[in-house]
Design an enzyme around this catalytic site. Structure first.
Site, PDB file in Angstrom:
ATOM      1  N   HIS A  33       0.854  -1.178   0.000  1.00 24.12           N
ATOM      2  CA  HIS A  33       0.000   0.000   0.000  1.00 24.12           C
ATOM      3  C   HIS A  33       0.895   1.235   0.000  1.00 24.12           C
ATOM      4  CE1 HIS A  33      -4.035  -1.571   0.140  1.00 24.12           C
ATOM      5  NE2 HIS A  33      -3.693  -2.441   1.073  1.00 24.12           N
ATOM      6  N   ASP A  60      -0.056   7.228  -3.228  1.00 24.27           N
ATOM      7  CA  ASP A  60      -1.153   6.879  -4.132  1.00 24.27           C
ATOM      8  C   ASP A  60      -1.455   7.970  -5.148  1.00 24.27           C
ATOM      9  OD1 ASP A  60      -1.551   4.399  -3.042  1.00 24.27           O
ATOM     10  OD2 ASP A  60      -3.361   4.916  -1.936  1.00 24.27           O
TER      11      ASP A  60
END
Length: 373
Positions: free
Chosen positions: A128, A158
Site C-alpha cells: 500500500h 497513491d
C-alpha cells in the site's frame, strides 16, 4: 467540456490511484467508461459517496466470463486509452494484456498503475501507499527530529506519486501517438513516482544543503521559521517565512525579538520564542494580525473549509449535498466540470454498452457476463 473532449478511455476498475487518475481524465473532458466487477470493489462508505469514481459511467462485467472479455475487447477497439491496476501478469492471463489489445488497436495507450511496477523483485508483492513511500525514501523525509517518520495519509504515494504520474504518462503517450499512430505501455509505479518527487532533496543532499536526519533541514520542520505552531485555542498556524523580507514581516507582526536565525545553533531558542508568541492569541486573532501581510502565516484549516479565498475561487463545491474539491487545473478556453456523480457498480451497464455500439446487451445480461444494478 475540457481539453480532452473526444478522447475515449476504458478503465478496468481498481482502488485508490487508478480511479483517481481516471477521475482526472474524465474531468479533463475524456469519456471514461469504468468497468466494474459485479457488486463493485472496496469503497469507503456508500458507492455514491466514493468521489474518486465521479465523472464516468459504470458497467459491471464478470471478467471470468469469456463473453465479458470479448466485450472489453470490443470497447477497446473504439478507445484511445485503457487503464488497469491489476498485479503484473493478471491482465495478460485474462487476454487483455498490451499485446492482446495492441493487436486490436495499435494506437492504444495502455496505462498500468501499480505500486512496485511491472518488474523487479517486489513486482508480485502486495503493498500500500505507506510501503511504496517507505522504500522510495519519501517517508523517511517526513517527521520531527528525534522522532519516527510521520504518515502523510495516502496523498504522497497513491495520488502524487501514483495517479498524477499515470495521468502525465497517458497524456504524453497520447500526444506522441498523434504523430506516430502507435500506442505504447505507460508503466506508472508509485515507488518510482514517489522517488521522483524527492528530486529536489536529492540535489540538496548532494550539495551538502540537506542532511539525512529528518527534522533538521529547512523544509522539514528543522527551521523554526518553517513549521506549525499551536494557538491559544488549541488550533494551529503554518509559518513559511523563508525569505528575509518575509521573516522580518513575521517578527514585526509578532512584536518579538529573537536571536540571529542564520545560525542554526540559535534555532532552539528561536523556536521557543515563536511558540510562546503564537500561544498568546487564537487562530482567528492571528489570522487578522497577518491579514494582508507577506509574513507567510496561514491558518491550518480542516478539510473543505470555507476560507474566503477558497470560496472566491470555488475551490470546493457542493454537489447533491456533498462537499468536494472542484476539478483542477483550470483552463481559459476549454473549462472542466464535475460531470456525473459516483455511481454503484453496473449502474449504467445497459445504456453505456448500447451507446458504445454493443448490440447483444440483452444476451450478456441474461448470461450474467454483464450485470445491471
Amino acid at each position: 467540456m475540457g481539453p480532452l473532449q473526444g478522447v475515449k478511455v476504458v478503465e478496468l476498475a481498481g482502488i485508490g490511484p487508478g480511479p483517481f487518475a481516471c477521475m482526472m481524465l474524465a474531468e479533463l473532458g475524456a469519456e471514461v467508461l469504468r468497468i466494474d466487477r459485479p457488486g463493485g470493489g472496496l469503497s469507503f462508505g456508500p458507492p455514491e459517496l466514493d468521489l474518486v469514481n465521479r465523472g464516468r459511467r459504470s458497467v459491471a462485467l464478470d471478467l471470468k466470463s469469456p463473453a465479458a472479455i470479448d466485450v472489453v475487447r470490443r470497447l477497446v477497439a473504439q478507445a484511445d486509452v485503457l487503464v488497469e491496476a491489476f498485479r503484473p501478469g493478471v491482465a495478460e492471463r485474462l487476454g487483455l494484456g498490451p499485446d492482446d489489445l495492441h493487436a486490436i488497436t495499435p494506437k492504444l495507450v495502455y496505462g498500468r498503475m501499480t505500486g512496485w511496477g511491472q518488474d523487479g523483485p517486489l513486482a508480485q508483492a502486495a503493498g500500500h501507499d505507506i510501503d511504496y513511500i517507505a522504500l522510495s525514501g519519501a517517508l523517511h523525509l517526513i517527521g520531527r527530529a528525534g522522532g519516527p517518520p510521520q504518515v502523510p495519509a495516502n496523498l504522497l504515494g497513491d495520488f502524487a506519486g501514483g495517479s498524477l504520474y499515470l495521468v502525465v504518462g497517458v497524456l504524453a503517450a497520447l500526444h506522441e501517438a498523434q504523430r506516430s499512430g502507435r500506442g505504447q505501455v505507460v508503466d506508472a509505479a508509485i515507488v518510482d513516482g514517489s522517488a521522483h518527487l524527492t528530486t529536489m532533496m536529492l540535489g540538496a543532499l548532494a550539495a551538502g544543503a540537506w542532511t539525512r536526519e529528518r527534522g533538521t533541514n529547512l523544509l522539514d520542520t528543522g527551521a523554526p521559521f518553517y513549521d506549525v505552531y499551536e494557538t491559544a485555542d488549541g488550533k494551529h498556524v503554518a509559518v513559511g517565512a523563508i525569505e528575509q523580507p518575509f521573516y522580518d514581516e513575521l517578527m514585526a507582526r509578532l512584536g518579538v525579538t529573537a536571536p540571529d536565525r542564520d545560525d542554526p545553533a540559535n534555532w532552539p531558542e528561536l523556536r521557543k520564542v515563536l511558540a510562546e508568541a503564537f500561544l498568546g492569541r487564537t487562530q482567528a486573532e492571528w489570522t487578522e494580525v497577518f491579514d494582508g501581510s507577506d509574513a507567510c502565516v496561514t491558518a491550518v484549516l480542516p478539510l473543505a473549509a470555507d476560507h474566503p479565498h477558497l470560496v472566491a475561487r470555488g475551490t470546493f463545491v457542493d454537489r447533491d449535498g456533498v462537499r468536494q474539491a472542484a476539478p483542477a487545473p483550470r483552463f481559459s478556453r476549454t473549462p472542466t466540470g464535475l460531470g456525473r456523480p459516483p455511481a454503484r457498480a453496473g449502474r449504467h451497464t445497459r445504456e453505456a454498452l448500447t451507446d458504445w455500439g454493443i448490440t447483444d446487451v440483452d444476451d450478456l445480461l441474461e448470461s450474467g457476463a454483464a450485470v445491471q444494478s
